[in-house]
Design a protein around this motif. Structure first.
Motif, short mmCIF file in Angstrom:
data_model
loop_
_atom_site.label_atom_id
_atom_site.label_comp_id
_atom_site.label_asym_id
_atom_site.label_seq_id
_atom_site.Cartn_x
_atom_site.Cartn_y
_atom_site.Cartn_z
N LYS B 215 33.55 76.17 19.67
CA LYS B 215 32.75 77.20 19.02
C LYS B 215 32.37 78.28 20.01
O LYS B 215 32.38 79.47 19.69
N ALA B 216 31.99 77.84 21.20
CA ALA B 216 31.62 78.82 22.22
C ALA B 216 32.84 79.66 22.60
O ALA B 216 32.74 80.87 22.80
N TYR B 217 33.98 79.00 22.67
CA TYR B 217 35.21 79.71 22.99
C TYR B 217 35.52 80.75 21.92
O TYR B 217 35.96 81.87 22.23
N ALA B 218 35.24 80.39 20.69
CA ALA B 218 35.56 81.28 19.57
C ALA B 218 34.74 82.57 19.62
O ALA B 218 35.12 83.57 19.02
N LEU B 219 33.64 82.55 20.35
CA LEU B 219 32.81 83.75 20.43
C LEU B 219 33.13 84.59 21.68
O LEU B 219 32.28 85.30 22.21
N THR B 220 34.36 84.46 22.15
CA THR B 220 34.80 85.29 23.27
C THR B 220 36.02 86.07 22.79
O THR B 220 36.63 85.70 21.79
N PRO B 221 36.35 87.14 23.49
CA PRO B 221 37.52 87.90 23.04
C PRO B 221 38.85 87.18 23.32
O PRO B 221 39.90 87.68 22.94
N SER B 222 38.81 86.03 23.97
CA SER B 222 40.08 85.34 24.26
C SER B 222 40.63 84.68 23.01
O SER B 222 39.91 84.01 22.30
N PRO B 223 41.93 84.91 22.75
CA PRO B 223 42.51 84.37 21.53
C PRO B 223 42.71 82.85 21.59
O PRO B 223 42.84 82.27 22.66
N PHE B 368 36.50 75.96 14.01
CA PHE B 368 35.11 76.37 14.19
C PHE B 368 34.19 75.80 13.13
O PHE B 368 33.04 76.18 13.05
#
Ligand SMILES: Nc1ncnc2c1ncn2[C@@H]1O[C@H](COP(=O)(O)OP(=O)(O)OP(=O)(O)O)[C@@H](O)[C@H]1O
Ligand SMILES: [Mg+2]
Lengths: 284, 369
Positions: B215-223, B368
């Motif tokens: 979830k935290a990863y999903a809130l970054t611009p990294s695909p 997510f």
């Protein structure tokens, strides 16, 4: 900064909505509080606004980005502190932040500074898995600041923290806001909302019941509580009553007629009492 | 760059987890088995014990006749234990059996009864006719029994004639051959590399989902694909590491390592992408385990065909592991069939890419929740 119009959400994609016709706007530079009991739909709305949940019905715009068609770039501008800590338990606090920083395309903050901010500088090289609940929460909290977000989402930022740490966190939030960061926070703790928020929305069962500033709410509903200490059957009893609700007025009259009153004074209603009054529901 | 830093982080995570060491431990265990326990050839030559029940002169003539034939080219004097006593016997080694010539009928019966060996008494009567008396163990195939019957009934020269009229052609163009032990290596590579990879990546994904870090990863611009790719990178890395751990000590520099690398990467990519896709349909490893297990079993099937060349239905060839096995075999043999290995690799790369693409679509939606 945030514009939400006729927002609905159903997890099962059926007619039973967990979020119903939610409308509100958050101005730039504002601290906006989403208040409601557990299960009200606070996290759900926040997840929609950060793109974690798809929009099913309605419109939402965050920092100028349409949430129906999210641009990757938006994530450089927003930050979110999760209700439940979610860090790599096998990485140290420092590694967690360092790795997270690399995922952004914008300048990020020094992980060590961030750890210091929440009193974790001595624990930088400890694995997050060995952290206490509060320590994990602080790590999750500072991680959300790493990309210097202009729009900051905080889901229950002080819940479960000891009072002194909660005070630190509140100060950080105020400080950030002073620097111009817009903040959307959810809580079922009315005190933090009272202390921090410029405006609050009361949400119950997925519906917003009211939006106003704590000050206005108190002007409107405040001064209208009577706190009474009286003796009933040899016992000291303390209770407060609204001066608007008929039921409360009746009760108060009954007490005055039947029992020995020790003290009685009017007081400002707390946000919590106002919440109960407005929504007819407690906060837990 | 982000993919690489993601890979390093995933590697760090993996190295601090439990599964990584299981995989390495497995590889070391296999290595120990291969170095110290598994024999080079499993099917030790068939042993037969023979007693020539005939006068000394006839015996010499018979033995001379045997050694004169091409089949029997070696005669050794060896000691074997019979009924607790060391006895010197003559051993003749042929292409596919070892013939021990014993001194008495009792010895033959002892070997048949107590050592459960195929034993034979060849008796010559007064008219110089030979009689064959076999002591079989009951589990010999009908084929062998028939063969023995034929051998004894047909006169020797007739059989010889038949043999000569047969044209014998070598089927294998390739003169190189793997020992039985080496022949097992492709299976080890497929199992420890691909099949474990399938399981490992699912385990890693579920671990991340449980911790909520995605979830935290999903809130970054990294695909998302970068996240998935760095996970796959770790699986490929572990697969290479554990394969080399076994292969280098056992095979030395014999295999074509460059080709091996190509094949290892492409097959590990394929199976980890498959693992990702499977994992995307479940919420926990426990839930996914049934499906993963079924896939692993299906993928193991071609192993059976590999070890039982007589059971090799055409349909088995559609299982990806079939080509994997053949590819690895080719690489270990270093028989220069690079074209085959490369085409197999390309196939896996392509299938892996398709799977990866699908997985990426799935994860964008479900990660997510
Ligand atoms: N993943 C999910 N699947 C189905 N229903 C869900 C899911 N997550 C939340 N809900 C439901 O949606 C409603 C709102 O939940 P939400 O988490 O938004 O509440 P909340 O206001 O954040 O509560 P809390 O104060 O406990 O965090 C609840 O009724 C909950 O049961
Ligand atoms: Mg919540």
């Amino acid at each position: 900064m945030i514009k939400v119009k006729n927002l609905y959400h159903s997890y099962k994609k059926d007619d039973i909505y967990q979020v119903k016709d939610v409308n509100f706007e958050v101005e730039e530079g504002e601290i906006f509080g989403f208040l409601g009991p557990s299960g009200a739909g606070k996290t759900t709305v926040q997840n929609i606004l950060t793109g974690l949940l798809e929009i099913h019905k309605g419109q939402a715009e965050v920092a100028g980005y349409d949430m129906k068609n999210i641009s990757k770039d938006m994530f450089n501008k927003i930050g979110m502190s999760f209700e439940q800590s979610n860090v790599y338990s096998k990485l140290t606090a420092l590694e967690n932040l360092k790795f997270y920083a690399k995922l952004f395309d914008v300048e990020t903050r020094d992980p060590k500074d961030l750890l210091k901010l929440v009193g974790l500088e001595d624990k930088a090289n400890m694995r997050a898995g060995e952290f206490s609940k509060g320590m994990k929460h602080r790590l999750t909290f500072v991680r959300s600041m790493i990309n210097n977000p202009i729009m900051w989402f905080l889901d229950e930022p002080t819940t479960g923290l000891d009072p002194s740490i909660a005070a630190d966190i509140k100060n950080i939030i105020r400080e950030k806001n002073k620097q111009g960061v817009t903040i959307f926070l959810t809580s079922h703790n009315m005190f933090i909302a009272d202390e921090l928020c410029h405006r609050v929305a009361f949400i119950v069962d997925g519906e917003i019941k009211l939006i106003d500033s704590p000050r206005n709410l108190k002007l409107q509903y405040g001064d209208k509580m009577i706190e009474v200490d009286y003796i009933k059957d040899g016992e000291n009893i303390n209770d407060s009553f609204s001066t608007i609700l008929n039921e409360d007025k009746k009760k108060l009259k009954e007490i005055i007629d039947n029992y020995e009153i020790q003290t009685m004074h009017s007081k400002e209603a707390s946000l919590e009492e106002i919440f109960i009054k407005v929504t007819g529901r407690g906060l837990v | 760059m982000k993919v690489f830093s993601g890979f390093l982080k995933e590697l760090k995570l993996a190295s601090r987890g439990f599964y990584f060491y299981i995989e390495i431990f497995m590889a070391v265990l296999i290595l120990i088995l291969f170095l110290f326990i598994v024999p080079d050839e499993f099917s030790a030559k068939g042993e037969e014990y023979v007693f020539l029940d005939m006068p000394k002169e006839a015996k010499d003539v018979y033995l001379k006749g045997l050694t004169g034939e091409d089949l029997l080219n070696q005669r050794k004097n060896v000691k074997i234990k019979i009924d607790g006593k060391d006895k010197n016997v003559d051993l003749y080694e042929t292409e596919d059996s070892s013939l021990y010539f014993l001194e008495s009928k009792e010895d033959i019966i002892y070997m048949a009864d107590n050592k459960r060996k195929i034993s034979l008494i060849i008796k010559m009567d007064e008219d110089h006719n030979l009689a064959y008396q076999y002591y079989l163990q009951g589990y010999e195939s009908q084929k062998l029994k028939n063969l023995i019957r034929v051998l004894n009934l047909e006169s020797a020269h007739l059989l010889q004639e038949n043999m000569d009229s047969l044209e014998v052609r070598s089927i294998s163009i390739d003169s190189k051959r793997l020992s039985d032990k080496e022949n097992m290596l492709p299976s080890v590579l497929v199992f420890n590399g691909s099949l474990m990879g399938l399981f490992l990546i699912a385990a890693y994904i579920f671990l991340d989902r449980q911790e909520g870090v995605i979830k935290a990863y999903a809130l970054t611009p990294s695909p998302v694909w970068q996240y998935l790719m760095s996970k796959i990178g770790v699986i490929v890395f572990i697969s290479i590491l554990s394969s080399m751990l076994v292969l280098l000590p056992v095979m030395g520099l014999k295999p074509d390592y460059l080709l091996l690398l190509v094949l290892l990467i492409s097959t590990a990519f394929f199976s980890s992408a498959l693992g990702l896709l499977i994992a995307s349909f479940y919420d926990s490893l426990i839930q996914a385990f049934g499906t993963i297990y079924v896939f692993m079993i299906i993928m193991i099937l071609p192993n059976m065909a590999y070890f039982l060349p007589s059971w090799s239905p055409t349909w088995i060839k559609i299982f990806p592991t079939y080509s994997m096995l053949q590819g690895f075999k080719s690489v270990i043999l270093a028989n220069g069939d690079a074209a085959y290995v490369l085409s197999v690799s390309a196939g896996f790369l392509l299938m892996g890419l398709i799977m990866f693409f699908l997985a990426n679509l799935r994860y964008k939606k479900i990660l997510f929740r």
